[in-house]
Motif scaffolding. Structure first.
Motif, mmCIF file in Angstrom:
data_model
loop_
_atom_site.group_PDB
_atom_site.id
_atom_site.type_symbol
_atom_site.label_atom_id
_atom_site.label_comp_id
_atom_site.label_asym_id
_atom_site.label_seq_id
_atom_site.Cartn_x
_atom_site.Cartn_y
_atom_site.Cartn_z
ATOM 1 N N PRO A 478 0.762 -1.340 -0.102
ATOM 2 C CA PRO A 478 -0.017 0.030 0.106
ATOM 3 C C PRO A 478 0.808 1.382 0.019
ATOM 4 O O PRO A 478 2.019 1.176 0.559
ATOM 5 C CB PRO A 478 -0.900 0.122 1.341
ATOM 6 C CG PRO A 478 0.236 -0.885 2.285
ATOM 7 C CD PRO A 478 1.189 -1.838 1.303
ATOM 8 N N GLY A 479 0.272 2.282 -0.256
ATOM 9 C CA GLY A 479 0.912 3.741 -0.335
ATOM 10 C C GLY A 479 2.098 4.043 -1.426
ATOM 11 O O GLY A 479 2.379 3.009 -2.126
ATOM 12 N N ALA A 480 2.736 4.872 -1.191
ATOM 13 C CA ALA A 480 3.880 5.297 -1.819
ATOM 14 C C ALA A 480 5.146 5.565 -0.927
ATOM 15 O O ALA A 480 5.319 4.685 -0.016
ATOM 16 C CB ALA A 480 3.404 6.870 -2.475
ATOM 17 N N SER A 481 5.736 6.555 -0.923
ATOM 18 C CA SER A 481 6.894 6.691 -0.116
ATOM 19 C C SER A 481 6.492 7.142 1.162
ATOM 20 O O SER A 481 5.535 7.939 1.565
ATOM 21 C CB SER A 481 7.610 7.821 -0.833
ATOM 22 O OG SER A 481 8.981 8.060 0.170
ATOM 23 N N ARG A 521 10.805 7.232 -11.429
ATOM 24 C CA ARG A 521 10.901 6.104 -10.320
ATOM 25 C C ARG A 521 11.695 6.478 -9.279
ATOM 26 O O ARG A 521 12.832 7.340 -9.103
ATOM 27 C CB ARG A 521 11.701 4.834 -10.999
ATOM 28 C CG ARG A 521 10.872 4.047 -11.992
ATOM 29 C CD ARG A 521 11.773 3.020 -12.669
ATOM 30 N NE ARG A 521 10.956 2.096 -13.840
ATOM 31 C CZ ARG A 521 11.372 1.398 -14.432
ATOM 32 N NH1 ARG A 521 12.765 1.227 -14.137
ATOM 33 N NH2 ARG A 521 10.954 0.982 -15.415
ATOM 34 N N ASP A 522 11.294 6.300 -8.141
ATOM 35 C CA ASP A 522 12.040 6.441 -6.788
ATOM 36 C C ASP A 522 12.679 5.151 -6.215
ATOM 37 O O ASP A 522 11.798 4.197 -5.660
ATOM 38 C CB ASP A 522 11.191 6.878 -5.620
ATOM 39 C CG ASP A 522 11.117 8.524 -5.939
ATOM 40 O OD1 ASP A 522 11.671 9.032 -6.605
ATOM 41 O OD2 ASP A 522 9.910 8.971 -5.510
ATOM 42 N N TYR A 523 13.809 4.843 -6.318
ATOM 43 C CA TYR A 523 14.385 3.515 -5.763
ATOM 44 C C TYR A 523 14.786 3.575 -4.370
ATOM 45 O O TYR A 523 15.323 4.585 -3.840
ATOM 46 C CB TYR A 523 15.906 3.211 -6.768
ATOM 47 C CG TYR A 523 15.548 2.854 -8.037
ATOM 48 C CD1 TYR A 523 15.511 1.195 -8.502
ATOM 49 C CD2 TYR A 523 15.144 3.689 -9.241
ATOM 50 C CE1 TYR A 523 15.096 0.932 -9.669
ATOM 51 C CE2 TYR A 523 14.978 3.186 -10.368
ATOM 52 C CZ TYR A 523 14.973 1.810 -10.575
ATOM 53 O OH TYR A 523 14.574 1.258 -11.874
ATOM 54 N N TRP A 524 14.502 2.253 -3.845
ATOM 55 C CA TRP A 524 15.112 2.268 -2.492
ATOM 56 C C TRP A 524 15.902 0.832 -2.074
ATOM 57 O O TRP A 524 15.553 -0.124 -2.714
ATOM 58 C CB TRP A 524 13.643 2.082 -1.518
ATOM 59 C CG TRP A 524 13.025 3.197 -1.318
ATOM 60 C CD1 TRP A 524 11.855 3.736 -2.273
ATOM 61 C CD2 TRP A 524 12.845 4.303 -0.423
ATOM 62 N NE1 TRP A 524 11.505 5.095 -1.884
ATOM 63 C CE2 TRP A 524 12.000 5.423 -0.786
ATOM 64 C CE3 TRP A 524 13.994 4.139 0.771
ATOM 65 C CZ2 TRP A 524 11.971 6.320 0.048
ATOM 66 C CZ3 TRP A 524 13.236 5.514 1.716
ATOM 67 C CH2 TRP A 524 12.756 6.410 1.427
ATOM 68 N N HIS A 540 5.857 6.522 -10.103
ATOM 69 C CA HIS A 540 4.684 7.654 -9.883
ATOM 70 C C HIS A 540 3.520 7.310 -10.885
ATOM 71 O O HIS A 540 2.502 8.266 -10.600
ATOM 72 C CB HIS A 540 5.365 8.747 -9.814
ATOM 73 C CG HIS A 540 6.072 9.097 -8.543
ATOM 74 N ND1 HIS A 540 5.806 9.537 -7.416
ATOM 75 C CD2 HIS A 540 7.508 8.721 -8.412
ATOM 76 C CE1 HIS A 540 6.892 9.732 -6.379
ATOM 77 N NE2 HIS A 540 7.883 9.179 -7.010
ATOM 78 N N GLY A 541 3.677 6.957 -11.954
ATOM 79 C CA GLY A 541 2.657 6.881 -12.898
ATOM 80 C C GLY A 541 2.609 7.798 -13.881
ATOM 81 O O GLY A 541 2.543 9.061 -13.519
ATOM 82 N N ALA A 542 2.574 7.531 -15.240
ATOM 83 C CA ALA A 542 2.356 8.310 -16.194
ATOM 84 C C ALA A 542 1.389 7.985 -17.006
ATOM 85 O O ALA A 542 0.138 8.127 -17.330
ATOM 86 C CB ALA A 542 3.722 8.429 -17.185
#
Length: 555
Positions: A478-481, A521-524, A540-542
């Protein structure tokens, strides 16, 4: 020489029995007896070249060998040697230089000559053809020739002048009837069934093989479509539509033809009519680097072939070294007593003229050679060569540096690549080189190891990269960052123990990458409770919906 393309004249020479007559000339065989050269086509063997006696027995080119032997049990055969046929054609090309300085090859059995301004030296085009026919008759070679304003039209006249347009394979074709039916029909003379008398027909063929200047269209109009040098699939499609002669096609609109059958059909038509230039390119005489050894008695043992290699290889390397060349691809040919040949080849990662580096590669391949009834000649040829770096003499002060450079030499690595390549193929050995891109999938280029240098300046990434990288796999979370405390990946429920990031990577907006249609993209860098170290990112979606994905795994 006139510069206008309409004033140019071309001669096409076709040797329809090249492979068979080459062997008959060598063995002194009778061309009236059934003889054929066969080649392997997948699991079957087919007739490739026929003698006049084989054609008279009803055999045709491309026929399966099993069917041919059933029709003609007295047929004798030999395996095809493409390289020997190419060498024989090269001899014929040099012979044709007496009639024109511009001689090129046209397929595996033909030559193309630019005879502009040459025919008058032999009494005109008819005299030129008569002289060529006389030479070929004396050499026991079958020949068909054609003269026209374009190489394509001359090619078609040489091969199809005087022939009727064939039909597509439909069950009504006469050539698909049973052999007994054809045999009974052949007993009737064809001119009694409405055909032309033999003398008139041969005279017509003689006249048709020379297209008068400026009359190319009318000269090739009645030829079969195969005279345009079309591929088999295009010929079959055109035949199904009822188009069987050149005249049925040359007046058709070009745009519909190109859309339905491809641009190659239109190109061949324009080349035959002279609307697209097609110059004759003479073949440059290459300097061969080759040595050979004729054996007094046939050999068949592997040790004997290695002994022959030990005598040939130093001689070849000395010749290469004098020329400043190194071997990149070398070939060992074994000629058998039954006039067949088998060869093995080996490639090197770096050009070399050192026998000690080349011999182990060929020694690995010699076991593949089948001696048959015995080998009576060995030939070693450097197929591909490259210039070697020039050697400069150095003094005593530089000797230490030379020794140090030799210690750091990469010949051992190159020899390892060559030995592995001899087994699996040189193209199967690759290495990575850095690429100027921040996209994880594009940070490295895959290059062939034999044609590239080892990379030495790998740029440091802005953040650590995983050891394993795969296409993004969806993660249920669920959720984002920031990263969620619990998530599901590959059917496993995982818990978050440690996270580092994010590292934001944007797609290359000037390229349409399907995997990057989800946007930024946010990489972790994630460490799970079970010890897995994963590389996750949140898209994040485009053009696609946002969500979590797993892109790789750290060691």
């Amino acid at each position: 020489m006139p510069s206008s393309s309409s004033s140019r004249r071309f001669l096409s020479l076709w040797f329809p029995r090249l492979g068979a007559e080459r062997l008959l000339r060598r063995t002194g065989g009778d061309p009236a007896r059934p003889f054929a050269v066969i080649e392997t086509a997948g699991p079957a063997q087919r007739l490739h070249s026929l003698s006049a006696g084989a054609t008279a027995a009803g055999l045709v080119r491309g026929q399966p060998l099993r069917d041919a032997l059933a029709m003609c049990p007295e047929l004798t055969t030999r395996l095809r040697n493409p390289q020997a046929e190419a060498a024989f054609l090269a001899v014929l090309r040099r012979w044709a230089g007496k009639y024109s300085p511009w001689v090129g090859t046209s397929g595996e059995e033909g030559l193309s000559l630019d005879i502009t301004g040459c025919a008058h030296l032999f009494g005109g085009e008819e005299g030129l053809l008569a002289a060529i026919d006389g030479d070929c008759a004396g050499a026991r070679l079958s020949l068909r020739a054609g003269v026209a304003d374009t190489p394509g039209a001359a090619w078609g006249l040489a091969r199809f002048a005087g022939q009727d347009a064939g039909h597509h394979r439909s069950g009504d074709a006469v050539d698909q009837e049973a052999r007994a039916t054809r045999s009974r029909a052949a007993k009737r003379r064809h001119w009694e069934r409405g055909g032309a008398a033999p003398g008139a027909r041969m005279a017509g063929v003689e006249a048709q093989r020379i297209a008068p200047p400026g009359q190319t269209r009318s000269a090739i109009a009645g030829l079969p479509l195969a005279a345009l040098r079309l591929d088999g699939e295009s010929l079959a499609q055109l035949s199904r539509l009822g188009l069987r002669r050149v005249s049925d096609l040359i007046d058709q609109p070009r745009a519909p033809l190109a859309r339905r059958f491809g641009p190659q059909v239109v190109l061949r038509i324009d080349q035959a009519l002279g609307q697209v230039p097609e110059p004759v390119s003479p073949v440059a005489e290459a300097r061969p680097f080759a040595v050979r050894m004729t054996l007094p008695d046939p050999i068949g043992l592997e040790s004997d072939m290695l002994a022959g290699l030990d005598r040939l290889l130093p001689r070849l390397c000395e010749t290469l070294e004098r020329a400043g060349r190194g071997v990149r691809l070398i070939r060992l040919q074994a000629f058998r007593t039954d006039h067949t040949m088998q060869w093995v080849a080996a490639g090197l990662a770096r050009p070399s003229a050192d026998p000690d580096r080349i011999r182990p590669l060929l020694a690995m391949k010699i076991e593949e050679i089948e001696a048959g009834h015995g080998i009576d000649m060995l030939r070693l040829e450097a197929v591909q060569t490259e210039p070697l770096p020039a050697r400069q003499a150095v003094g005593h002060l530089a000797a230490g540096r030379v020794i140090a450079d030799r210690l750091a030499d990469t010949t051992a690595h190159d020899d390892l690549v060559a030995r592995i390549g001899a087994r699996v193929g040189m193209e199967a050995i690759t290495r990575w080189h850095p690429a100027s891109s921040n996209i994880p999938e594009k940070t490295a280029l895959t290059l062939a190891a034999a044609w590239s240098e080892p990379a030495s300046d790998w740029p440091a990434p802005p953040a650590p990269r995983p050891l394993l990288l795969w296409r993004p796999e969806p993660v249920t979370a669920p959720g984002a960052s920031p990263p969620p405390g619990r998530f599901r990946w590959r059917g496993r429920d995982l818990t978050l123990a440690e996270a580092a990031g994010p590292e934001r990577i944007a797609p290359e907006w000037w390229l349409d990458e399907p995997d990057w249609r989800s946007g930024i993209r946010d990489y972790w860098r994630i460490t799970t409770g079970t010890g897995d170290r994963l590389w996750l990112f949140f898209a994040h979606g485009a053009a696609l919906s946002p969500g979590w994905f797993c892109h790789g795994q750290f060691a």
